[in-house]
Motif scaffolding. Sequence first.
Motif, PDB file in Angstrom:
ATOM      1  N   THR A  95      -1.145  -0.961  -0.536  1.00 49.44           N
ATOM      2  CA  THR A  95      -0.271   0.130  -0.081  1.00 49.44           C
ATOM      3  C   THR A  95       1.194  -0.291  -0.148  1.00 49.44           C
ATOM      4  OG1 THR A  95      -0.524  -0.602   2.209  1.00 49.44           O
ATOM      5  CG2 THR A  95      -1.990   1.174   1.442  1.00 49.44           C
ATOM      6  N   HIS A  96       1.457  -1.602  -0.047  1.00 49.97           N
ATOM      7  CA  HIS A  96       2.821  -2.146  -0.165  1.00 49.97           C
ATOM      8  C   HIS A  96       2.730  -3.666  -0.163  1.00 49.97           C
ATOM      9  CE1 HIS A  96       2.030  -2.074   4.158  1.00 49.97           C
ATOM     10  NE2 HIS A  96       3.087  -2.825   4.406  1.00 49.97           N
ATOM     11  N   ALA A  97       3.882  -4.324  -0.289  1.00 49.05           N
ATOM     12  CA  ALA A  97       3.929  -5.795  -0.187  1.00 49.05           C
ATOM     13  C   ALA A  97       4.025  -6.133   1.301  1.00 49.05           C
ATOM     14  CB  ALA A  97       5.137  -6.343  -0.943  1.00 49.05           C
ATOM     15  N   ALA A 139       4.435 -14.573   3.778  1.00 50.67           N
ATOM     16  CA  ALA A 139       3.570 -13.513   3.248  1.00 50.67           C
ATOM     17  C   ALA A 139       4.215 -12.740   2.106  1.00 50.67           C
ATOM     18  CB  ALA A 139       3.166 -12.549   4.370  1.00 50.67           C
ATOM     19  N   VAL A 140       5.476 -12.354   2.255  1.00 47.37           N
ATOM     20  CA  VAL A 140       6.062 -11.478   1.227  1.00 47.37           C
ATOM     21  C   VAL A 140       6.114 -12.175  -0.138  1.00 47.37           C
ATOM     22  CG1 VAL A 140       8.111 -10.182   0.521  1.00 47.37           C
ATOM     23  CG2 VAL A 140       7.246  -9.970   2.858  1.00 47.37           C
ATOM     24  N   PRO A 141       6.634 -13.410  -0.230  1.00 49.92           N
ATOM     25  CA  PRO A 141       6.623 -14.050  -1.566  1.00 49.92           C
ATOM     26  C   PRO A 141       5.215 -14.190  -2.140  1.00 49.92           C
ATOM     27  CG  PRO A 141       7.967 -15.308  -0.022  1.00 49.92           C
ATOM     28  CD  PRO A 141       7.271 -14.256   0.780  1.00 49.92           C
ATOM     29  N   HIS A 178       0.417 -10.306   6.500  1.00 47.65           N
ATOM     30  CA  HIS A 178      -0.780 -10.995   6.021  1.00 47.65           C
ATOM     31  C   HIS A 178      -0.656 -11.146   4.503  1.00 47.65           C
ATOM     32  CE1 HIS A 178      -1.965  -6.773   5.174  1.00 47.65           C
ATOM     33  NE2 HIS A 178      -2.568  -7.308   4.134  1.00 47.65           N
ATOM     34  N   ILE A 179      -1.517 -11.985   3.945  1.00 52.25           N
ATOM     35  CA  ILE A 179      -1.489 -12.204   2.499  1.00 52.25           C
ATOM     36  C   ILE A 179      -2.693 -11.523   1.865  1.00 52.25           C
ATOM     37  CG2 ILE A 179      -1.632 -13.987   0.695  1.00 52.25           C
ATOM     38  CD1 ILE A 179      -0.002 -15.791   2.592  1.00 52.25           C
ATOM     39  N   GLY A 184       0.327 -11.271  -5.960  1.00 49.67           N
ATOM     40  CA  GLY A 184      -1.087 -10.967  -5.735  1.00 49.67           C
ATOM     41  C   GLY A 184      -1.755 -11.906  -4.742  1.00 49.67           C
ATOM     42  N   GLY A 185      -0.945 -12.664  -3.986  1.00 44.16           N
ATOM     43  CA  GLY A 185      -1.510 -13.518  -2.942  1.00 44.16           C
ATOM     44  C   GLY A 185      -1.932 -14.885  -3.413  1.00 44.16           C
TER      45      GLY A 185
END
Length: 370
Positions: free
Chosen positions: A56-58, A217-219, A62-63, A224-225
């Motif tokens: 749904t978004h970055a 989490a964001v980077p 959480h990752i 794609g985690g």
Amino acid sequence: MTPIQLFDPSSSTYTYILCDDVTREAVIIDPVDEQIERDLEALRKYDLKLVWTIETHAHADHITSAGQLAEHAGAKTAAPAACGISTASMQINDGDVLRFGKEEIKAIHTPGHTSGSTSYLWRNHVFTGDTLLINGCGRTDFQSGSAEALYHSLTDKLFALPDETTVWPGHDYQERTHTTIGNEKRGNARIAGKSKEEFVAIMQNLNLPRPKRIDEAVPANLTGGLRHDAGGGPISEPRAANGYAGDVSAQLAYNWWQAGEAVLVDVRTDAEREWVGFVPGAVPLPWKQWPGMAMNTGFDEALKAATPAGKKVVLLCRSGVRSIAAAKRATELGLEAYNILEGFEGDPDQQAHRGHKGGWRFHGLPWRQN
Ligand SMILES: [Fe+2]
């Protein structure tokens, strides 16, 4: 038909699985990396073939496990185009449709929590991420958030759906599971009956703490985690891992292999071995195959045949991600399986070039060009 709703207690995140009843093709929305085993188990239990992971978004809290699910389950990854998740194979724009079997899910761009935030409509269900929560909405004070944009997304887009549409939020902190558009239109404390100015004033005065995991989490979510481990020196002991015997450096794998303790299996595609180079004497056994990166259905049988009783198996891929999926599968097959951390090529550097940050070749271990 209702969505399968799964909950991650540490981030209060809801993950959803939708499927086509006949073909068993499925999609997963907002998967959480700590919950990958739970999610793979759910796919097995319901006999589902995962075709898409959808964000749904970055996320900042959480990752995602999208990159891992692509390897474990053969799914393709999809994410909103405006989120900057450059590794996703489909960049979703407003109105785009993703298909699974005869079912389809439609993207509704709902910026505000972040500029890329997107909701997804499936039949009479809408998955709203952090745009619309139960009696609340996502914050707008970081990550390209905009209270004005969120006001328009809520009132013009989501509240334009039929009142009876079921709303499945990205989070809930009070054990509530779902709501309806009608309920939220009438009773949502932040937005119901509010003018745009009132809503913006409410959002500007929330004074929320900075999300604990945002810097990590964001980077990670922008790729794609997938997190990488390269750059370390040789490690002389295997490192503990979840779901397989452990992670090892290329050097340790090489030593075991040379001493006859382990079988070295190269799980890259035929094309990669041919174009990038190969390790003479390693067992070539693709986890996925080019073109299309489809799962190799002969993997299990060939791996069992290649690994004599009492020997370890060490698995090599490009940079140590596919080989984790393969190591977990090997473990399920009863083998003592290790993942080679940096793979053949190592991790990409700042310019996305490989070969300078760890890996089999970087450490000077034997390989050959075809
Ligand atoms: Fe969020």
